[in-house]
Design a protein around this motif. Sequence first.
Motif, PDB file in Angstrom:
ATOM      1  N   LEU A 250      -7.796  10.014  15.590  1.00 43.52           N
ATOM      2  CA  LEU A 250      -7.087  10.199  16.850  1.00 43.52           C
ATOM      3  C   LEU A 250      -6.892  11.673  17.202  1.00 43.52           C
ATOM      4  O   LEU A 250      -7.080  12.067  18.357  1.00 43.52           O
ATOM      5  CB  LEU A 250      -5.731   9.489  16.808  1.00 43.52           C
ATOM      6  CG  LEU A 250      -4.881   9.617  18.072  1.00 43.52           C
ATOM      7  CD1 LEU A 250      -5.615   9.039  19.273  1.00 43.52           C
ATOM      8  CD2 LEU A 250      -3.546   8.949  17.877  1.00 43.52           C
ATOM      9  N   ILE A 251      -6.554  12.491  16.236  1.00 42.24           N
ATOM     10  CA  ILE A 251      -6.327  13.920  16.513  1.00 42.24           C
ATOM     11  C   ILE A 251      -7.603  14.555  17.059  1.00 42.24           C
ATOM     12  O   ILE A 251      -7.565  15.324  18.013  1.00 42.24           O
ATOM     13  CB  ILE A 251      -5.845  14.669  15.248  1.00 42.24           C
ATOM     14  CG1 ILE A 251      -4.491  14.133  14.810  1.00 42.24           C
ATOM     15  CG2 ILE A 251      -5.748  16.166  15.501  1.00 42.24           C
ATOM     16  CD1 ILE A 251      -4.031  14.660  13.469  1.00 42.24           C
ATOM     17  N   GLY A 252      -8.725  14.211  16.482  1.00 40.97           N
ATOM     18  CA  GLY A 252      -9.996  14.741  16.960  1.00 40.97           C
ATOM     19  C   GLY A 252     -10.314  14.293  18.374  1.00 40.97           C
ATOM     20  O   GLY A 252     -10.816  15.079  19.187  1.00 40.97           O
ATOM     21  N   GLN A 253     -10.012  13.046  18.681  1.00 40.40           N
ATOM     22  CA  GLN A 253     -10.255  12.559  20.039  1.00 40.40           C
ATOM     23  C   GLN A 253      -9.345  13.258  21.042  1.00 40.40           C
ATOM     24  O   GLN A 253      -9.748  13.537  22.177  1.00 40.40           O
ATOM     25  CB  GLN A 253     -10.087  11.037  20.094  1.00 40.40           C
ATOM     26  CG  GLN A 253     -11.110  10.281  19.252  1.00 40.40           C
ATOM     27  CD  GLN A 253     -12.539  10.729  19.517  1.00 40.40           C
ATOM     28  OE1 GLN A 253     -13.005  10.683  20.642  1.00 40.40           O
ATOM     29  NE2 GLN A 253     -13.225  11.168  18.469  1.00 40.40           N
TER      30      GLN A 253
ATOM     31  N   TRP B  31      -8.381  20.324   9.454  1.00 41.70           N
ATOM     32  CA  TRP B  31      -7.551  20.182   8.263  1.00 41.70           C
ATOM     33  C   TRP B  31      -7.690  18.773   7.670  1.00 41.70           C
ATOM     34  O   TRP B  31      -7.802  18.606   6.459  1.00 41.70           O
ATOM     35  CB  TRP B  31      -6.096  20.475   8.623  1.00 41.70           C
ATOM     36  CG  TRP B  31      -5.173  20.461   7.449  1.00 41.70           C
ATOM     37  CD1 TRP B  31      -4.387  19.423   7.040  1.00 41.70           C
ATOM     38  CD2 TRP B  31      -4.944  21.522   6.524  1.00 41.70           C
ATOM     39  NE1 TRP B  31      -3.672  19.781   5.926  1.00 41.70           N
ATOM     40  CE2 TRP B  31      -3.999  21.076   5.586  1.00 41.70           C
ATOM     41  CE3 TRP B  31      -5.444  22.816   6.417  1.00 41.70           C
ATOM     42  CZ2 TRP B  31      -3.550  21.865   4.548  1.00 41.70           C
ATOM     43  CZ3 TRP B  31      -4.985  23.603   5.379  1.00 41.70           C
ATOM     44  CH2 TRP B  31      -4.062  23.127   4.461  1.00 41.70           C
ATOM     45  N   VAL B  32      -7.701  17.776   8.552  1.00 42.63           N
ATOM     46  CA  VAL B  32      -7.775  16.385   8.106  1.00 42.63           C
ATOM     47  C   VAL B  32      -9.196  15.996   7.711  1.00 42.63           C
ATOM     48  O   VAL B  32      -9.422  15.357   6.683  1.00 42.63           O
ATOM     49  CB  VAL B  32      -7.250  15.435   9.218  1.00 42.63           C
ATOM     50  CG1 VAL B  32      -7.532  13.978   8.883  1.00 42.63           C
ATOM     51  CG2 VAL B  32      -5.760  15.656   9.435  1.00 42.63           C
ATOM     52  N   ASP B  33     -10.161  16.384   8.540  1.00 45.39           N
ATOM     53  CA  ASP B  33     -11.544  15.924   8.386  1.00 45.39           C
ATOM     54  C   ASP B  33     -12.395  16.870   7.541  1.00 45.39           C
ATOM     55  O   ASP B  33     -13.312  16.426   6.859  1.00 45.39           O
ATOM     56  CB  ASP B  33     -12.161  15.752   9.788  1.00 45.39           C
ATOM     57  CG  ASP B  33     -13.575  15.268   9.770  1.00 45.39           C
ATOM     58  OD1 ASP B  33     -14.483  16.107   9.954  1.00 45.39           O
ATOM     59  OD2 ASP B  33     -13.795  14.052   9.586  1.00 45.39           O
TER      60      ASP B  33
ATOM     61  N   LEU C 287     -17.299  17.497  20.292  1.00 42.98           N
ATOM     62  CA  LEU C 287     -18.136  16.309  20.445  1.00 42.98           C
ATOM     63  C   LEU C 287     -19.029  16.139  19.205  1.00 42.98           C
ATOM     64  O   LEU C 287     -19.160  15.036  18.656  1.00 42.98           O
ATOM     65  CB  LEU C 287     -18.975  16.413  21.706  1.00 42.98           C
ATOM     66  CG  LEU C 287     -19.804  15.201  22.092  1.00 42.98           C
ATOM     67  CD1 LEU C 287     -18.908  13.994  22.331  1.00 42.98           C
ATOM     68  CD2 LEU C 287     -20.617  15.497  23.343  1.00 42.98           C
ATOM     69  N   TYR C 288     -19.623  17.227  18.748  1.00 43.01           N
ATOM     70  CA  TYR C 288     -20.458  17.205  17.551  1.00 43.01           C
ATOM     71  C   TYR C 288     -19.633  16.766  16.336  1.00 43.01           C
ATOM     72  O   TYR C 288     -20.066  15.920  15.550  1.00 43.01           O
ATOM     73  CB  TYR C 288     -21.069  18.581  17.314  1.00 43.01           C
ATOM     74  CG  TYR C 288     -21.910  18.677  16.066  1.00 43.01           C
ATOM     75  CD1 TYR C 288     -23.212  18.196  16.061  1.00 43.01           C
ATOM     76  CD2 TYR C 288     -21.377  19.217  14.905  1.00 43.01           C
ATOM     77  CE1 TYR C 288     -23.984  18.262  14.901  1.00 43.01           C
ATOM     78  CE2 TYR C 288     -22.135  19.297  13.742  1.00 43.01           C
ATOM     79  CZ  TYR C 288     -23.441  18.818  13.745  1.00 43.01           C
ATOM     80  OH  TYR C 288     -24.195  18.875  12.606  1.00 43.01           O
ATOM     81  N   ALA C 289     -18.444  17.333  16.197  1.00 41.41           N
ATOM     82  CA  ALA C 289     -17.591  16.989  15.044  1.00 41.41           C
ATOM     83  C   ALA C 289     -17.169  15.524  15.094  1.00 41.41           C
ATOM     84  O   ALA C 289     -17.120  14.861  14.059  1.00 41.41           O
ATOM     85  CB  ALA C 289     -16.351  17.896  15.030  1.00 41.41           C
ATOM     86  N   SER C 290     -16.873  15.045  16.282  1.00 42.24           N
ATOM     87  CA  SER C 290     -16.425  13.651  16.377  1.00 42.24           C
ATOM     88  C   SER C 290     -17.556  12.653  16.152  1.00 42.24           C
ATOM     89  O   SER C 290     -17.309  11.517  15.748  1.00 42.24           O
ATOM     90  CB  SER C 290     -15.750  13.391  17.737  1.00 42.24           C
ATOM     91  OG  SER C 290     -16.681  13.482  18.785  1.00 42.24           O
ATOM     92  N   ALA C 291     -18.790  13.093  16.371  1.00 44.48           N
ATOM     93  CA  ALA C 291     -19.946  12.208  16.146  1.00 44.48           C
ATOM     94  C   ALA C 291     -20.326  12.157  14.670  1.00 44.48           C
ATOM     95  O   ALA C 291     -21.006  11.232  14.238  1.00 44.48           O
ATOM     96  CB  ALA C 291     -21.136  12.670  16.977  1.00 44.48           C
ATOM     97  N   GLY C 292     -19.905  13.164  13.927  1.00 43.32           N
ATOM     98  CA  GLY C 292     -20.302  13.268  12.517  1.00 43.32           C
ATOM     99  C   GLY C 292     -19.409  12.563  11.625  1.00 43.32           C
ATOM    100  O   GLY C 292     -19.254  11.670  11.004  1.00 43.32           O
TER     101      GLY C 292
END
Length: 143
Positions: free
Chosen positions: A2-5, A68-70, A138-143
């Motif tokens: 959720l934080i990333g989104q 930090w989380v991912d 966007l790249y980070a959330s796809a990975g």
Amino acid sequence: MLIGQLALATAAVFTGAAVYINLVEQPARLALDDRALLAQWKPAYKRGFAMQAPLAIAGFLLGVASWWVDGAAAWLVGAVLMLANWPYTLIIILPINNRLNAIAPEAVDAQARRLIQRWAGLHAVRSALGLLALLAFLYASAG
């Protein structure tokens, strides 16, 4: 995550607003006479700052939290790109903003138009920083 989104959404809103200013608001503003041009720019700048400045900070904080989380470096890259809007604005754009804000309505001349045109070119860098942050998120959330 959720934080990333939320980071992604914040970067998208920031970028959309910045691009809107460059592609829609600025060309419409330039169609005005010099006095109306400056009269429109002053409140638009004030309101734009009030919206975009917190978005840049929120995007930075959300990006750092996502990193930090991912642990994905792209979150941190996007966060730094969002934060880069602050020093860029304070160092590069703010002197022009101050010059424009100091022009009294009765003292408007062609110099104000030239400054606003220069301001728009510099503001386009903010649009690019937002877009790059958006792409990193966007790249980070796809990975």
